[in-house]
Design an enzyme around this catalytic site. Structure first.
Site, PDB file in Angstrom:
ATOM      1  N   ILE A  59      -3.672  -9.355  15.827  1.00  0.00           N
ATOM      2  CA  ILE A  59      -2.243  -9.487  16.095  1.00  0.00           C
ATOM      3  C   ILE A  59      -1.519  -8.145  16.087  1.00  0.00           C
ATOM      4  O   ILE A  59      -0.494  -7.982  16.768  1.00  0.00           O
ATOM      5  CB  ILE A  59      -1.594 -10.474  15.093  1.00  0.00           C
ATOM      6  N   ASP A  60      -2.018  -7.149  15.338  1.00  0.00           N
ATOM      7  CA  ASP A  60      -1.406  -5.820  15.370  1.00  0.00           C
ATOM      8  C   ASP A  60      -1.379  -5.246  16.778  1.00  0.00           C
ATOM      9  O   ASP A  60      -0.509  -4.441  17.112  1.00  0.00           O
ATOM     10  CB  ASP A  60      -2.186  -4.846  14.471  1.00  0.00           C
ATOM     11  N   GLU A 109      -5.513   4.456  13.755  1.00  0.00           N
ATOM     12  CA  GLU A 109      -6.407   3.504  14.416  1.00  0.00           C
ATOM     13  C   GLU A 109      -7.097   4.046  15.661  1.00  0.00           C
ATOM     14  O   GLU A 109      -7.999   3.395  16.199  1.00  0.00           O
ATOM     15  CB  GLU A 109      -5.663   2.207  14.770  1.00  0.00           C
ATOM     16  N   ARG A 140       0.835  -1.194   0.000  1.00  0.00           N
ATOM     17  CA  ARG A 140       0.000   0.000   0.000  1.00  0.00           C
ATOM     18  C   ARG A 140       0.877   1.254   0.000  1.00  0.00           C
ATOM     19  O   ARG A 140       2.076   1.187   0.228  1.00  0.00           O
ATOM     20  CB  ARG A 140      -0.905   0.012   1.238  1.00  0.00           C
ATOM     21  N   HIS A 155      -0.203   1.347  16.191  1.00  0.00           N
ATOM     22  CA  HIS A 155      -0.382   0.145  17.010  1.00  0.00           C
ATOM     23  C   HIS A 155       0.707   0.023  18.074  1.00  0.00           C
ATOM     24  O   HIS A 155       1.335  -1.023  18.245  1.00  0.00           O
ATOM     25  CB  HIS A 155      -0.383  -1.112  16.132  1.00  0.00           C
ATOM     26  N   LYS A 160       2.007   1.876   7.363  1.00  0.00           N
ATOM     27  CA  LYS A 160       2.319   1.076   8.539  1.00  0.00           C
ATOM     28  C   LYS A 160       3.318   1.786   9.449  1.00  0.00           C
ATOM     29  O   LYS A 160       4.030   2.706   9.034  1.00  0.00           O
ATOM     30  CB  LYS A 160       2.901  -0.281   8.119  1.00  0.00           C
ATOM     31  N   SER A 169     -23.202 -15.188  23.185  1.00  0.00           N
ATOM     32  CA  SER A 169     -22.343 -14.482  24.134  1.00  0.00           C
ATOM     33  C   SER A 169     -21.130 -15.370  24.407  1.00  0.00           C
ATOM     34  O   SER A 169     -21.023 -16.474  23.873  1.00  0.00           O
ATOM     35  CB  SER A 169     -23.103 -14.200  25.435  1.00  0.00           C
ATOM     36  N   TYR A 210      -0.717   4.310  10.587  1.00  0.00           N
ATOM     37  CA  TYR A 210      -1.066   3.323  11.612  1.00  0.00           C
ATOM     38  C   TYR A 210       0.156   3.136  12.511  1.00  0.00           C
ATOM     39  O   TYR A 210       1.283   3.047  12.032  1.00  0.00           O
ATOM     40  CB  TYR A 210      -1.426   1.967  10.980  1.00  0.00           C
ATOM     41  N   LEU A 231     -11.154  -6.098  19.584  1.00  0.00           N
ATOM     42  CA  LEU A 231     -10.479  -4.804  19.524  1.00  0.00           C
ATOM     43  C   LEU A 231     -10.877  -3.920  20.689  1.00  0.00           C
ATOM     44  O   LEU A 231     -12.061  -3.767  20.991  1.00  0.00           O
ATOM     45  CB  LEU A 231     -10.842  -4.078  18.217  1.00  0.00           C
TER      46      LEU A 231
END
Length: 378
Positions: free
Chosen positions: A278-279, A121, A15, A98, A75, A228, A96, A249
């Protein structure tokens, strides 16, 4: 100001932070746009596409880092890019990040160099949603099912099933943990293929919203249900799943561990786990970051796929989707100035993770056991 973007260097990250169509808008506002040579090539944009819109094409990433007032990336900087942050003292990084889920050293480098680090994010809209995370969550949700289907094949030591519907044979079981954007997109994709899908969502309000979403997207169907996370039922669903997708998240925070070692061990050998979280550190026992070059590993007879930049392989679509969400904010930065816009828009200011040598996002500070300073923009 000079607004610039670099060629991404994370493994198979294709990207790019700016598309050519947006370059002219920034130039029309009176700014310069610098683009590193070949930055957009893997998203289908040539250097000429950028220069035709008025961008300056620059070979050297160091030259860009030294001169850019705002550096737009996709990233978080990887280790070999930390030297660029040292050239950016006091400047702005828009990408981003993270920070709770990556190497803590990145946060230290940002702090040391007084970087104004704005994380896509954690930017919020007026409703408290995450507009810059949503499009990549959608792409990751789709890819989690595509990758899951791939690694269920026997050549990867998978069970040997598809996620589609085959007459006379029971459909595969897909369990999605977390009903946010990534989770609901993964569930919709798997259900559309013909799998039996269960979504685990503890919030009654979100569970009701999911039901309406699935009814709207898929019509009345009996191959998707929402539960649930009550212990017994949840453990049974994990045990029976062929594909487990982790999509939990908490904005900007380290992901909570919601699937235990015992539960993973109970799954059938050859089952596949795809951890989209995983980020932010992962939400499933046994998850560890992988790359597009080395995407999977086996643990306790299960196949884990935990690629930290899944959308990088759907680069054309992802780059457009990302720019659609990030560029309106970048335009405001260009019009008003970074600090002025942070002070003016409190929802945008939620994206500020470091500033003036301090952590400015609560969850990052807590996860890294550091103090946070909110006074400047609250």
């Amino acid at each position: 100001m000079i607004i610039a973007t670099l060629k991404e260097v994370k493994d198979n990250e294709n990207r790019v932070g700016l598309i050519p169509e947006n370059v002219k808008s920034l130039i029309d506002l009176g700014h310069e746009v610098w683009v590193q040579k070949s930055a957009g090539i893997n998203s289908g944009f040539s250097d000429e596409d950028y220069s035709d819109q008025g961008a300056k094409i620059v070979d050297s990433e160091e030259e860009i880092a030294k001169n850019a007032d705002v550096l737009v990336k996709v990233k978080e900087p990887v280790t070999k890019e930390y030297k660029l942050l040292e050239l950016m003292k006091g400047k702005t990084l828009y990408t981003y990040l993270h920070l709770s889920g990556v190497d803590p050293q990145l946060t230290e480098v940002l702090i040391k160099n007084n970087i104004t680090a704005i994380a896509y994010e954690t930017i919020e809209d007026e409703n408290g949603f995450l507009p810059c995370l949503k499009p990549m969550s959608e792409v990751a949700g789709i890819l989690s099912i595509q990758y899951g289907a791939q690694y269920l094949q026997r050549k990867y030591h998978g069970i040997g099933v598809t996620l589609g519907k085959v007459d006379g044979v029971s459909s595969s079981n897909v369990l999605v943990v977390g009903g946010g954007i990534a989770g609901r997109t993964a569930a919709r994709t798997a259900a559309g293929m013909g799998s039996n899908v269960v979504v685990v969502e503890k919030s009654p309000e979100r569970a009701e919203a999911l039901k309406k979403f699935f009814d709207s997207e898929l019509g009345k169907t009996d191959n998707i249900k929402i539960i649930s996370n009550s212990a017994g039922d949840f453990s049974e669903q994990v045990r029976n799943s062929d594909l487990l997708v982790g999509a939990v998240l908490i904005a900007g925070a380290k992901a909570p561990r919601v699937v235990s070692e015992e539960q993973i061990k109970s799954m059938k050998n050859g089952s596949v786990i795809v951890d989209i979280s995983i980020d932010q550190g992962g939400c499933i026992w046994g998850s560890k970051p992988t790359s597009h070059s080395d995407p999977i590993y086996e643990l306790e007879g299960k196949i884990f796929c935990c690629i930290t930049n899944m959308p990088g392989q759907a680069s054309r679509q992802s780059t457009y989707a990302l720019n659609n969400s990030t560029f309106p904010f970048l335009t405001k930065i260009a019009e008003k100035g970074v600090i002025e816009y942070l002070k003016e828009n409190k929802n945008f200011a939620k994206g500020l993770n470091t500033y003036n040598g301090k952590i400015t996002f609560k969850h990052v500070a807590e996860d890294l056991k550091r103090e946070a300073d909110f006074e400047e923009f609250n």
